[in-house]
Design an enzyme around this catalytic site. Structure first.
Site, PDB file in Angstrom:
ATOM      1  N   GLU A 169     -36.008  97.227  -6.936  1.00  0.00           N
ATOM      2  CA  GLU A 169     -34.549  97.069  -6.805  1.00  0.00           C
ATOM      3  C   GLU A 169     -34.281  95.571  -6.911  1.00  0.00           C
ATOM      4  O   GLU A 169     -34.491  94.824  -5.954  1.00  0.00           O
ATOM      5  CB  GLU A 169     -34.053  97.619  -5.475  1.00  0.00           C
ATOM      6  CG  GLU A 169     -34.176  99.126  -5.333  1.00  0.00           C
ATOM      7  CD  GLU A 169     -33.098  99.907  -6.091  1.00  0.00           C
ATOM      8  OE1 GLU A 169     -32.176  99.275  -6.649  1.00  0.00           O
ATOM      9  OE2 GLU A 169     -33.204 101.142  -6.115  1.00  0.00           O
TER      10      GLU A 169
HETATM   11  O1  0X9 Z   1     -31.019 105.892  -5.491  1.00  0.00           O
HETATM   12  C1  0X9 Z   1     -31.780 105.529  -6.384  1.00  0.00           C
HETATM   13  O2  0X9 Z   1     -32.035 106.202  -7.370  1.00  0.00           O
HETATM   14  C2  0X9 Z   1     -32.430 104.158  -6.282  1.00  0.00           C
HETATM   15  N1  0X9 Z   1     -31.474 103.198  -5.855  1.00  0.00           N
HETATM   16  S1  0X9 Z   1     -30.240 102.739  -6.831  1.00  0.00           S
HETATM   17  O3  0X9 Z   1     -29.333 101.933  -6.047  1.00  0.00           O
HETATM   18  N2  0X9 Z   1     -30.818 101.820  -7.974  1.00  0.00           N
HETATM   19  O4  0X9 Z   1     -29.628 103.875  -7.412  1.00  0.00           O
HETATM   20  C3  0X9 Z   1     -33.555 104.200  -5.286  1.00  0.00           C
HETATM   21  C4  0X9 Z   1     -34.573 105.249  -5.508  1.00  0.00           C
HETATM   22  C5  0X9 Z   1     -35.653 105.272  -4.498  1.00  0.00           C
HETATM   23  N3  0X9 Z   1     -35.117 105.028  -3.196  1.00  0.00           N
HETATM   24  C6  0X9 Z   1     -35.351 105.785  -2.082  1.00  0.00           C
HETATM   25  N4  0X9 Z   1     -36.295 106.696  -2.063  1.00  0.00           N
HETATM   26  N5  0X9 Z   1     -34.582 105.565  -1.078  1.00  0.00           N
HETATM   27 ZN    ZN Z   2     -30.763 102.590  -9.861  1.00  0.00          ZN
END
Ligand code: 0X9
Ligand code: ZN
Length: 722
Positions: A457
């Protein structure tokens, strides 16, 4: 103590859900025609809601759970007492206020911010041009690439024919675009002889532009450095690097063009009539799926009028992978009573109709299943994190009744994560530590192949900040100057070829040149409630020397390895029920005290009620100084019972707090119970690859191969010599 989360089917917040969905669609439907009519000079932007970035207070775990169920566009940016949320319509704000949430506004008007960023970008690029300067990026670029730029830059890289190959992914996007990537390695024009692959991807999410930039810059860097930089040269002599900068080409194209179209006059005139000032799709997240199971007519995605922000139509590609698909932290289709979320298609985390229902994720699946990918990084923005699997809290009970647990390679994943975050200064954490997700890229890639997988991220606070920041993201700034994500990626590439973490296959005999060896495995990948036919298959060709050294992932998948867990007694050894109510409506609370005499393996608290009320549960333990420390809670949608479980509950006095959100006169039963447990371990499975050898299309032999991390095996392939 870790609060244990359960994932029982939850009932939908029917009224609110349909209301929010309808209004979200309605508002965005307004927004885009706004752009069309304003082009004719009739409608300004002042009457259109502009997206905002809010920092929502979530002082308790229950509050966080509750927030995650409002179906809002949550970012990954969250701390122990807040989550940042993008609001896209007045109804989002209503949902927050009605839910009793307080917040600070971080970005008052994301459209205005977009315009300011555009101005900053234009000024930076102009200034650099005037000074005749390149940026410190390998490409020297001073502005965000468009999709056309990415494709042109990949063409340019592929001119180094001995080192780079541009390729098209097998399936076009829903809106009809070809998705390209580059493959880099000193043997790239020859058939594979057993080198491992690192896969680096960007822009699964449309609005996350730096995620694509950094992937492309790393590709550029590798190509420029080969033959000049000893370390990189050696790495490209031992590995292949596959870079797909833009996985979600349709979404990115919309976000990038609409983002650039925000008129600078917006800033000066403060919302007077502008030609291009519309939220449009600058903050689009998902892909261009309009109707599940039906292809989107090519070129029509832009006309769907309702894909702004995380909302609108589309599937979240980072919930559509097969691993644990359909579990917590991913929205289902309406009406889906088992869904965690309130809305279906318009939900920012809509998981799609089935695991791998989208061409974009199918492409990535084929890429990763078709080679020995020992390292995968999927770039996203933002929050300065390196996330490792799994995506759900290890105490979460999986549908098989057993806690999900940690990844079996937790130690190794964590250590490599630390080495990478030592370069970029990010936090090295599990995916679930902010919120649960299922169906993410590494949930599948790691569990199906054993190759380490991470989500980066990138950046501190924005989806696509002023471009100048991207330079710092790559090269590192301050304490991390000269390191940054560049160095993190290089460490990942070193891991790709580090045979302490992978298997190595050789043959006892010399084999005839041109013998094709195929390593394959068929299996079923578990989704949250089912499984589907899955598999991997990769091939190499024996070179003139007759010898090969094939770097491979372990034959047993992480997901089938033994899991250690606690099995709790059916009957409690202590239990107490409180009959409560009525309490004051609108965030009124009632406290009940419960004593845990000695450390309990499990403290389970259930809150049930007969009337259709909205009650939540918070659990505190009194500290030595008499303060209340939150240890668990449960915040489901209205009319859904609450249940919280605390493992290894310390002795002491617990305060069980019933929170009343809306009812006038709720009554309820609250039961606290203590259980003993025994530690158990699943048997797990041992898996083997099937190795097939063939020449001229004729199969000569077949053998099964058992291989683990760090092992080297010399196989008896006598039959392959025939
Ligand atoms: O929500 C998501 O797909 C990712 N964050 S974003 O803000 N780029 O959309 C994180 C994916 C993995 N995160 C967790 N498992 N919390
Ligand atoms: Zn994302």
């Amino acid at each position: 103590m870790t609060p244990l989360r359960t994932t029982r089917p939850r009932r939908l917040r029917t009224l609110a859900a349909s209301g929010i969905a309808a209004l979200a669609l309605g508002v965005s439907a307004l927004a885009v025609p706004g752009a069309l009519t304003s082009a004719q000079g009739t409608v300004g932007t002042a009457d259109v809601f502009h997206p905002q970035l809010l920092k929502v207070d979530t002082p308790t775990r229950a509050a966080k759970t509750r927030l995650s169920k409002l179906g809002l566009d949550l970012t990954e940016h969250a701390g122990h007492d807040y989550v940042e949320v993008v609001v896209h319509s007045p109804l989002d704000l209503v949902a927050l206020t009605a839910g009793g949430f307080t917040y600070d506004v971080e970005i008052e008007d994301m459209l205005l911010r977009e315009a300011q960023n555009n101005r900053a970008n234009a000024e930076y690029a102009a200034e650099m041009a005037e000074l005749g300067l390149r940026s410190a990026l390998p490409s020297g670029r001073t502005s965000y690439r468009t999709l056309a730029d990415y494709n042109a830059d990949m063409d340019e890289l592929a001119k180094k024919r001995t080192l780079v190959k541009k390729f098209a992914m097998p399936r076009p996007s829903l809106d009809g675009r070809t998705i390209y990537g580059v493959e880099i390695g000193s043997d790239v024009r020859r058939p594979s002889t057993g080198r491992p692959t690192m896969v680096l991807m960007g822009a699964h999410h449309a609005r996350e532009w730096p995620s694509a930039e950094l992937a492309m810059e790393f590709a550029t860097d590798l190509v420029q450095s080969y033959g000049k930089n000893r370390r990189i040269t050696r790495l490209l002599d031992r590995a292949r690097v596959v870079v797909v900068p833009v996985v979600n080409v349709d979404g990115f194209e919309l976000s990038r063009t609409d983002g650039a179209a925000v008129d600078l006059r917006e800033v000066d005139n403060g919302g007077t009539v502008t030609i291009l000032g519309t939220p449009g799709q600058a903050y689009k997240r998902k892909n261009c799926r309009i109707v599940d199971g039906q292809d989107t007519p090519d070129g029509s995605c832009r006309l769907t009028l309702n894909s702004n922000g995380g909302f609108g139509l589309g599937t979240d590609l980072n919930r559509n992978y097969g691993g644990f698909w359909g579990g917590p932290g991913a929205a289902g289709t309406l009406p889906d009573p088992s869904s965690d979320r309130v809305a279906g298609l318009p939900d920012p985390t809509y998981r799609g109709a089935a695991p791998f229902s989208e061409p974009e994720t199918q492409n990535v699946r084929d890429l990763i299943a078709g080679r020995q990918v020992t390292m995968m990084i999927s770039n996203h923005t933002f929050s300065n994190l390196v996330l490792r699997p799994n995506g759900v809290n290890p105490t979460t009970i999986a549908p098989d009744g057993i806690p999900v647990g940690n990844a079996p390679d937790e130690e190794g994943l964590k250590r490599l994560g630390k080495r990478m975050t030592d370069q970029n200064g990010y936090r090295n954490i599990h995916g679930w530590e902010l919120y649960d997700t299922t169906g993410t890229t590494e949930d599948w890639s790691y569990n199906a192949t054993g190759g380490y997988g991470y989500t980066f991220e990138i950046g501190p606070d924005e989806f696509h900040p002023p471009f100048e920041q991207v330079v710092g993201f790559y090269r590192g700034t301050g304490k991390y100057a000269g390191k940054g994500n560049r160095e993190a990626y290089l460490i990942a590439l070193e891991h790709t070829v580090d045979t302490r973490f992978h298997g190595t296959l050789r043959a006892k005999q010399k084999l005839p040149k041109g013998t094709v060896l195929t390593l394959s495995k068929k299996f079923r990948t578990p989704t949250w409630e089912d499984s589907f036919a899955d598999g991997v298959s990769s091939s190499i060709t024996v070179p003139r020397s007759g010898r090969f050294s094939w770097v491979v992932n372990p034959s047993t998948r992480p997901v089938v390895r033994p899991r250690t867990f606690q099995a709790y007694d059916d009957a409690p050894y202590k239990s107490q029920t409180f009959v409560g109510g009525p309490t004051t409506p609108v965030v009124g609370t009632a406290d009940h005290e419960f004593t845990v005499p000695a450390t309990a393996d499990l403290l389970k608290v259930d809150l049930t009620w007969a009337t259709p009320d909205d009650l939540d549960l918070e659990i505190y333990r009194k500290t030595a100084s008499g303060e209340l420390e939150e240890v668990g809670g449960s915040g489901n949608a209205p009319a859904t019972v609450e249940s919280a479980q605390i493992v290894d509950a310390a002795p002491g006095t617990y305060v069980l707090r019933v929170v009343n959100y809306a009812s006038v006169t709720p009554t309820y039963d609250l039961t606290a119970a203590l259980f003993d447990s025994v530690t158990k371990r699943t048997k797990g499975k041992v898996e083997r690859y099937t190795l097939t050898c063939s020449r001229g299309g004729k199969v000569l032999g077949r053998t099964s191969v058992l291989i683990d991390r760090g092992q080297t095996k010399a196989l008896n392939l006598a039959t392959c010599r025939r």
